[in-house]
Design an enzyme around this catalytic site. Structure first.
Site, mmCIF file in Angstrom:
data_model
loop_
_atom_site.group_PDB
_atom_site.id
_atom_site.type_symbol
_atom_site.label_atom_id
_atom_site.label_comp_id
_atom_site.label_asym_id
_atom_site.label_seq_id
_atom_site.Cartn_x
_atom_site.Cartn_y
_atom_site.Cartn_z
ATOM 1 N N ASP A 40 0.845 -1.196 0.000
ATOM 2 C CA ASP A 40 0.000 0.000 0.000
ATOM 3 C C ASP A 40 0.874 1.238 0.000
ATOM 4 O O ASP A 40 2.082 1.159 -0.142
ATOM 5 C CB ASP A 40 -1.030 -0.033 1.135
ATOM 6 C CG ASP A 40 -0.417 -0.394 2.456
ATOM 7 O OD1 ASP A 40 0.625 0.177 2.786
ATOM 8 O OD2 ASP A 40 -0.973 -1.280 3.152
ATOM 9 N N LYS A 62 -4.785 2.262 0.422
ATOM 10 C CA LYS A 62 -6.002 2.967 0.814
ATOM 11 C C LYS A 62 -5.618 4.394 1.136
ATOM 12 O O LYS A 62 -4.649 4.628 1.814
ATOM 13 C CB LYS A 62 -6.610 2.337 2.068
ATOM 14 C CG LYS A 62 -6.930 0.887 1.924
ATOM 15 C CD LYS A 62 -7.491 0.390 3.239
ATOM 16 C CE LYS A 62 -7.538 -1.108 3.261
ATOM 17 N NZ LYS A 62 -6.547 -1.692 4.142
ATOM 18 N N MET A 173 -2.399 8.931 12.323
ATOM 19 C CA MET A 173 -3.680 9.122 11.625
ATOM 20 C C MET A 173 -4.507 10.213 12.317
ATOM 21 O O MET A 173 -5.737 10.109 12.412
ATOM 22 C CB MET A 173 -4.500 7.811 11.580
ATOM 23 C CG MET A 173 -3.786 6.701 10.846
ATOM 24 S SD MET A 173 -4.720 5.157 10.809
ATOM 25 C CE MET A 173 -4.414 4.519 12.439
#
Ligand code: SAH
Length: 258
Positions: A40, A62, A173
């Site tokens: 990813d 993603k 995040m």
């Protein structure tokens, strides 16, 4: 003699925070043996063909809120590949077991009877603050650090525990939920003068560090984007330039050129 089919396997590999030379030697070796690599956008994505010359590549990357391939789909495809006799490598940013869903993939492989091994990686939780010259612990300043996901807002109880614990708070995040994190921590009693750093795109040529107090970080970081690691605590005052431009250590976003 009937021919027995080669047994496949799955290896969950931590790819570190981006540059290929922050892969471990073991991760690099496993990649040379891979038949298929699921990767990813975090972790090493350049030079993958050179690192895994035998492999085919599947991008399951993603972006926040934009799932390209569902987790169930990734796991099912990896298990299918291993059942077909392939050495399947799941290459993840950082360490596979730090907010990486590596545990789910491991459990699914075990449940399917597929041999699975894990290669740890350099986690951005520690390495990205370090790249900005911020040690997550420091003698007489902080003797503990807590790593939190900013994926969803925390509960009031969690804010109170975090604020009461002392030490360093590291948030991954966390750009989207930074306003609620700051409000929650201030409500829970964390001093508004506590220093905060937002380190974006660690280890890239565009790495940028924004430093402000807890009371001012939300406005100071309004131009900050994921991927970023947020560091809260007195260790932020130890930020060293590490050869980065002084502009990486601006105290106030109003001084920052866009
Ligand atoms: N397993 C990973 C974390 C996955 S969660 C690890 O151990 O590092 C993804 C989050 O990691 C991003 O939103 C960001 O907060 C952080 N991150 C990963 N690589 C980063 C980098 N190079 N620079 C800044 N943040 C990074």
């Amino acid at each position: 003699m009937p021919r027995t089919r080669r047994t496949g396997r799955i290896t969950l590999v931590g790819g570190g925070p981006g540059p290929a030379d922050l892969l471990t030697l073991r991760a690099a070796k496993v990649l040379t043996e891979a038949d298929v690599v699921y990767f990813d956008r975090l972790g090493p994505t350049e030079d993958l063909a050179a690192l895994a010359p035998r492999a085919t590549f599947v991008d399951v990357g993603k972006t926040p809120g934009h799932h390209k391939v569902s987790q169930e789909d990734i796991t099912a495809r990896m298990i299918d590949g291993a059942r077909g006799g392939l050495h399947v490598v799941r290459l993840k940013g950082g360490d596979p077991f730090v907010f990486g869903r590596g545990g789910e993939e491991m459990s699914a492989a075990v449940a399917a009877g597929i041999p699975v091994t894990v290669v740890p990686g350099v986690s951005s939780a520690i390495a990205v603050p370090g790249a900005a010259g911020i040690p997550v612990t420091h003698r007489n300043v902080s003797h503990l650090f807590t790593v939190v996901s900013g994926h969803a807002p925390l509960t009031g109880k969690e804010y109170r525990h975090l604020a009461g614990l002392g030490g360093t708070i590291v948030v991954l995040m966390g750009i989207g939920t930074l306003p609620s994190l700051v409000a929650g921590l201030r409500m829970a009693g964390l001093a508004s003068g506590t220093p905060v750093a937002v380190v974006e795109r660690g280890f890239s040529h565009t790495q940028r560090t924004t430093i402000a107090t807890l009371g001012r970080i939300v406005s100071a970081s309004s131009a900050c984007r994921n991927p970023a690691v947020i560091v809260i605590g007195d260790v932020v005052d130890l930020a060293q330039s590490n050869g980065l431009a002084v502009s990486d250590f601006l105290e106030d976003a109003s001084l920052q050129s866009a």
